[in-house]
Design a protein around this motif. Structure first.
Motif, PDB file in Angstrom:
ATOM      1  N   LYS A 192       0.835  -1.195   0.000  1.00 18.83           N
ATOM      2  CA  LYS A 192       0.000   0.000   0.000  1.00 18.83           C
ATOM      3  C   LYS A 192       0.870   1.246   0.000  1.00 18.83           C
ATOM      4  CE  LYS A 192      -3.937   1.822   2.560  1.00 18.83           C
ATOM      5  NZ  LYS A 192      -4.653   1.725   3.834  1.00 18.83           N
ATOM      6  N   ASP A 193       0.644   2.112  -0.938  1.00 18.02           N
ATOM      7  CA  ASP A 193       1.483   3.312  -0.990  1.00 18.02           C
ATOM      8  C   ASP A 193       0.823   4.462  -0.251  1.00 18.02           C
ATOM      9  OD1 ASP A 193      -0.393   4.491  -2.567  1.00 18.02           O
ATOM     10  OD2 ASP A 193       0.770   4.439  -4.415  1.00 18.02           O
ATOM     11  N   GLN A 194       1.479   5.616  -0.297  1.00 14.64           N
ATOM     12  CA  GLN A 194       1.019   6.726   0.537  1.00 14.64           C
ATOM     13  C   GLN A 194      -0.295   7.331   0.065  1.00 14.64           C
ATOM     14  OE1 GLN A 194       5.150   7.885   0.557  1.00 14.64           O
ATOM     15  NE2 GLN A 194       4.771   9.120   2.349  1.00 14.64           N
ATOM     16  N   THR A 195      -0.640   7.067  -1.175  1.00 15.68           N
ATOM     17  CA  THR A 195      -1.932   7.568  -1.633  1.00 15.68           C
ATOM     18  C   THR A 195      -3.046   6.582  -1.315  1.00 15.68           C
ATOM     19  OG1 THR A 195      -1.718   6.519  -3.788  1.00 15.68           O
ATOM     20  CG2 THR A 195      -0.813   8.731  -3.568  1.00 15.68           C
ATOM     21  N   GLY A 196      -2.691   5.468  -0.750  1.00 11.81           N
ATOM     22  CA  GLY A 196      -3.693   4.483  -0.401  1.00 11.81           C
ATOM     23  C   GLY A 196      -3.901   3.419  -1.465  1.00 11.81           C
ATOM     24  N   GLU A 254       3.475  10.398   8.671  1.00 10.03           N
ATOM     25  CA  GLU A 254       2.818  10.321   7.365  1.00 10.03           C
ATOM     26  C   GLU A 254       1.452   9.663   7.517  1.00 10.03           C
ATOM     27  OE1 GLU A 254       4.022  11.439   4.425  1.00 10.03           O
ATOM     28  OE2 GLU A 254       5.805  12.251   5.406  1.00 10.03           O
ATOM     29  N   LYS A 255       1.420   8.635   8.338  1.00  8.42           N
ATOM     30  CA  LYS A 255       0.150   7.932   8.579  1.00  8.42           C
ATOM     31  C   LYS A 255      -0.839   8.868   9.267  1.00  8.42           C
ATOM     32  CE  LYS A 255       0.931   3.849   6.975  1.00  8.42           C
ATOM     33  NZ  LYS A 255       0.196   3.472   5.777  1.00  8.42           N
ATOM     34  N   GLU A 296      -2.235  11.406   7.017  1.00  8.11           N
ATOM     35  CA  GLU A 296      -3.255  10.862   6.117  1.00  8.11           C
ATOM     36  C   GLU A 296      -4.499  10.432   6.879  1.00  8.11           C
ATOM     37  OE1 GLU A 296      -1.146   7.612   4.416  1.00  8.11           O
ATOM     38  OE2 GLU A 296       0.453   8.934   3.715  1.00  8.11           O
ATOM     39  N   LYS A 329      -4.724   7.994   8.978  1.00  6.86           N
ATOM     40  CA  LYS A 329      -4.850   6.538   9.134  1.00  6.86           C
ATOM     41  C   LYS A 329      -4.501   6.164  10.558  1.00  6.86           C
ATOM     42  CE  LYS A 329      -3.997   5.638   4.358  1.00  6.86           C
ATOM     43  NZ  LYS A 329      -2.892   6.064   3.499  1.00  6.86           N
TER      44      LYS A 329
END
Lengths: 115, 712
Positions: A44-48, B227-228, B231, B233
């Motif tokens: 899974k990359d950072q854009t999802g 980063e998570k 986003e 998450k």
């Protein structure tokens, strides 16, 4: 190399570890050794966006990395593959990492900072 | 403890009751040890409480007069302790690092102890803090497998029995991430050149620090965690946090560090202090506080959720500004280095800085009052932009702190920020490099054990030098060129030495042809180091300058170089020689063991031109060995296996010298004859024609040079 699912829309790869984008396509093309247990990993990359990899448990992760980087057209050295926030090393296998089917691997881009 | 808190309020709050009410929560938490917060839930935390009140009692008498002198001394002591701690860490002596860290993070041993040697004091402290048994157990633990914070914490009074056995199963078996060759090369070059640091450098540094016992009550998250969070998450971020916890109890945590990368151009450090219930951002490029409070807010929200603040009825984390005097980067490349400096500051000397940190005072720590997202953000902005509120007088607050049983001596110490000068940046870069190389063992295993033994050997004697510790990271090296520059001022010479070390390491690290002068410098350093390992003096390594001056006709100088070496027991001399006609660098091994003395030449080429070397060597040595037996020189030439590139030859020579040193002067072949063949057959696993071997040798030697040249 047959397509078993209409969702499959990625270009086909010549590598043994077939990559499938956005679809959990399972083909029997990679099963060279039927005894060896294979699992599907979600990268899974950072854009999802998720990319599926069907690998044998004994396959070194290096192959997955190279295949992923090749698909994305980036240098593998600029990618960081993480499992629960821990870096995965090239030589490790899914078995060593105790990966299970449908487990998620995060891929992050290199970070730089200076000023 | 209740009255004490109220007193503080009377003393400090001159803004009216309304705001007092609003801020009461964070204050109480800020000043109460965590034991109090969680005692109801965790029986194990009582030990901490005991310890702290104990400290309070002991220190009652020290107090008011001579406060400044006291503070200065404490500051120095803190600096020294941190140095020893980090040096231990660098030396791979985690136990000592632990003890040293304990020394200034926990109890402080009283004034009397200060005058004694740091070593005794540390050991004393270790005994008193851990109890002899625990220390022994710690040592056993170290003997067994690599310890992890979780495992260690089970021995520490801070976390008590909380950690249990849970620590061992998570966290990658206590192993550090091993770089690929390309990755490591990149990291080395980034550090040695003044380049921006990548996530690799920071994460490896964090990893190394997280594996030290010092960080037992801390979670050092990696650079991707945010980063998570960014986003949104949270579930994944939570899983990462759980894993970083490694089985430790949430309640045992005092600190969570979150390094953050901004737009692939900048590094900052956000950390949550769970003892004082604050969260702050330290930005190397901005002393005035974050321009964008959303980072703080994001971290705050995630951590509050993770630790279940709401359920615990714990007041939210207060956003506080960075302390005054936060070291700032002087340029546009070193923020990564500064984030590491901050980490050291926070993890190692934090207790010193934050207790008396003016920003940490209740009058200034404005609670983030809002419940919703926007409200919180506003709270942060108000505070960050708002003017300072009067700080309570230090003596007064110290008294009140003592009343609460919080480390009272510390309360007398003014904020102790690491001071970072421009020179230090290179020092820290070298330190970081040493730290990272220290974790890279897989590359070493590719070469044979000899290098490994050199690289991993600990210099036990360094503790004797503790008194003469310079600035940390270790004052750089005595790698002055023997061509002699003499008579420089100390700061200036430090700087030059360090630059020289940098160039030396860089010349070794990058895969390019080096100039001969730099290679000579490298060999000088390596030879003088090898001499230190040659304990009985039977094998002596001579600087390449010796031959250079011989060839240049400077006999007096070559004699002077020889005179500096102790040649009383010499049986074998190793002389690196630069001879362009014979393909560059050659190692001449002069054996004085046998009746017939011999010179063996080890080089990479056919050595056809090497004949010219012998007369010089003979002349040089005859002058030296006058009065010894008459010399009969047998001249042999034995080529090394081909080294892929000319710039790799000096490395090969150092490896060869290590082998000669390991084998000893009287090494014998199975046939019983003295071994003359130092080629590949006597060096299993070492193939000089192999790039990978070369790389690992390079890394090993880098590490070896860094460790041993970093302190005179």
């Amino acid at each position: 190399m047959k397509k078993t699912n209409p969702l499959y829309h990625s270009s086909s790869s010549t590598l043994a570890n077939q990559a499938r984008t956005m679809a959990t396509v399972k083909t029997d093309t990679t099963a060279t050794e039927p005894k060896s247990e294979s699992i599907t990993l979600r990268v899974k990359d950072q854009t999802g966006e998720e990319t599926m990899f069907k690998v044998k448990k004994t396959t070194k992760m290096e192959k997955v990395f190279a295949s992923y980087a090749g698909r994305k057209g980036v240098n593998v050295d600029s990618l960081r593959f993480l499992l629960d926030g821990q870096r995965i090393e090239k030589h490790q296998t899914s078995a060593e990492l105790e990966l299970e089917d449908e487990d998620q691997i995060d891929v992050m881009l290199e970070q730089l900072g200076g000023c | 403890m209740g009255p004490g808190r109220d007193e503080i309020w009377k003393g400090t709050d001159d803004e009216g009751q309304a705001s007092c009410q609003a801020r009461r929560g964070p204050l109480a938490y800020a000043k109460a040890p965590p034991a109090e917060l969680y005692r109801a839930k965790d029986g194990g935390r009582e030990e901490l409480q005991d310890k702290e009140s104990c400290t309070g009692g002991k220190e009652q008498g020290v107090a008011e007069r001579g406060r400044e002198r006291e503070a200065e001394e404490a500051r120095e002591e803190a600096a020294i302790s941190m140095e020893s701690c980090l040096t231990f860490l660098l030396e791979g002596a985690e136990q000592e690092a632990f003890v040293a860290a304990r020394h200034f993070l926990g109890d402080h041993g009283g004034v009397q102890g200060r005058k004694e040697g740091a070593r005794d004091r540390n050991e004393e402290m270790g005994e008193s803090m851990l109890g002899g048994g625990a220390l022994a157990a710690l040592a056993d633990e170290r003997m067994g497998r690599r310890t992890r914070p979780g495992a260690l914490s089970s021995l520490s009074p801070v976390t008590g029995p909380l950690a249990g056995g849970g620590g061992s199963k998570i966290g990658g078996k206590g192993k550090h991430y091993q770089f690929t060759e390309e990755g490591l090369q990149d990291v080395i070059l980034r550090l040695l050149r003044d380049e921006m640091l990548s996530d690799e450098v920071l994460n490896r540094a964090l990893d190394m620090m997280a594996h030290t016992p010092v960080a037992e009550a801390a979670v050092l998250l990696n650079t991707f965690w945010y980063e998570k969070i960014k986003e949104g998450k949270y579930v994944e971020a939570k899983a990462w946090l759980e894993r970083a916890l490694g089985g430790r109890s949430k309640a045992s945590l005092r600190l969570v560090c979150v390094p953050i990368n901004i737009a692939n151009a900048h590094w900052v450090l956000v950390f949550a202090d769970l003892v004082r219930n604050t969260v702050q951002e330290w930005d190397p490029a901005s002393a005035t506080g974050p321009l964008d409070p959303s980072r703080l807010k994001n971290v705050k929200d995630a951590l509050e959720k993770f630790f279940g603040f709401e359920k615990l009825k714990r007041p939210p984390l207060a956003l506080v500004p960075a302390p005054a005097g936060l070291p700032q980067q002087p340029d546009a490349v070193n923020c990564g280095v500064f984030v590491v400096i901050y980490l050291i500051q926070i993890c190692f000397v934090r207790e010193f800085t934050l207790i008396l940190d003016p920003n940490d005072w209740p009058g200034r720590a404005v609670q983030d009052g809002g419940q919703g997202g926007e409200g919180g953000q506003e709270g942060g902005q108000t505070r960050l932009g708002g003017g300072p509120v009067a700080d309570p007088p230090i003596a007064e607050s110290a008294r009140q702190l003592r009343g609460q049983g919080i480390a009272t001596k510390l309360a007398l110490v003014p904020p102790c920020m690491l001071r970072v000068s421009e020179n230090d940046l290179l020092r820290y870069r070298l330190f970081l490099l040493a730290l990272i190389l220290h974790s890279q063992t897989s590359h070493l295993s590719r070469t044979d054990p000899v290098l490994l033994s050199f690289v991993s050997e600990k210099r036990r004697d360094w503790r004797m030098e503790t008194d003469s510790l310079g600035a940390f990271p270790p004052t750089s090296t005595p790698l002055r060129s023997e061509h002699g520059v003499g008579g420089r001022g100390r700061g200036e010479s430090d700087r030059k030495d360090m630059e020289m070390q940098r160039h030396l390491l860089l010349s070794l690290a990058r895969d390019k042809s080096n100039d001969e002068a730099m290679q000579s410098l490298f060999l000088q350093a390596a030879m003088s180091l090898l001499n230190r390992f040659s304990s009985d003096g039977r094998i002596v390594f001579v600087s390449p300058c010796w031959y250079e001056s011989l060839v240049a006709g400077n006999i007096r100088r070559s004699i002077a170089i020889m005179e500096k070496l102790s040649l009383a027991n010499v049986e074998v001399l190793c002389l690196p020689i630069y001879h362009p006609g014979a393909g560059g660098w050659i190692l001449a091994r002069v054996s004085l063991l046998e009746e017939i003395k011999s010179i063996y030449l080890h080089g990479t080429h056919a050595l056809g031109e090497a004949e010219h070397i012998f007369p010089f060597v003979e002349r040089g040595l005859q002058a030296l060995l006058e009065g010894h037996h008459k010399l009969h020189w047998r001249q042999l030439a034995q080529p090394l296996e081909l080294v892929p590139h000319a710039h790799q030859v000096p490395v090969a020579l150092v490896l060869l010298s290590m082998h000669i040193l390991r084998k000893g002067p009287d090494a014998r072949a199975p046939s019983g004859e003295l071994t003359n063949n130092w080629g590949s057959s006597s060096m299993p696993g070492l193939r000089f024609d192999d790039q990978h071997t070369y790389f690992s040798a390079k890394v090993g030697i880098l590490r070896w040079l860094l460790r041993h040249t970093s302190r005179a």
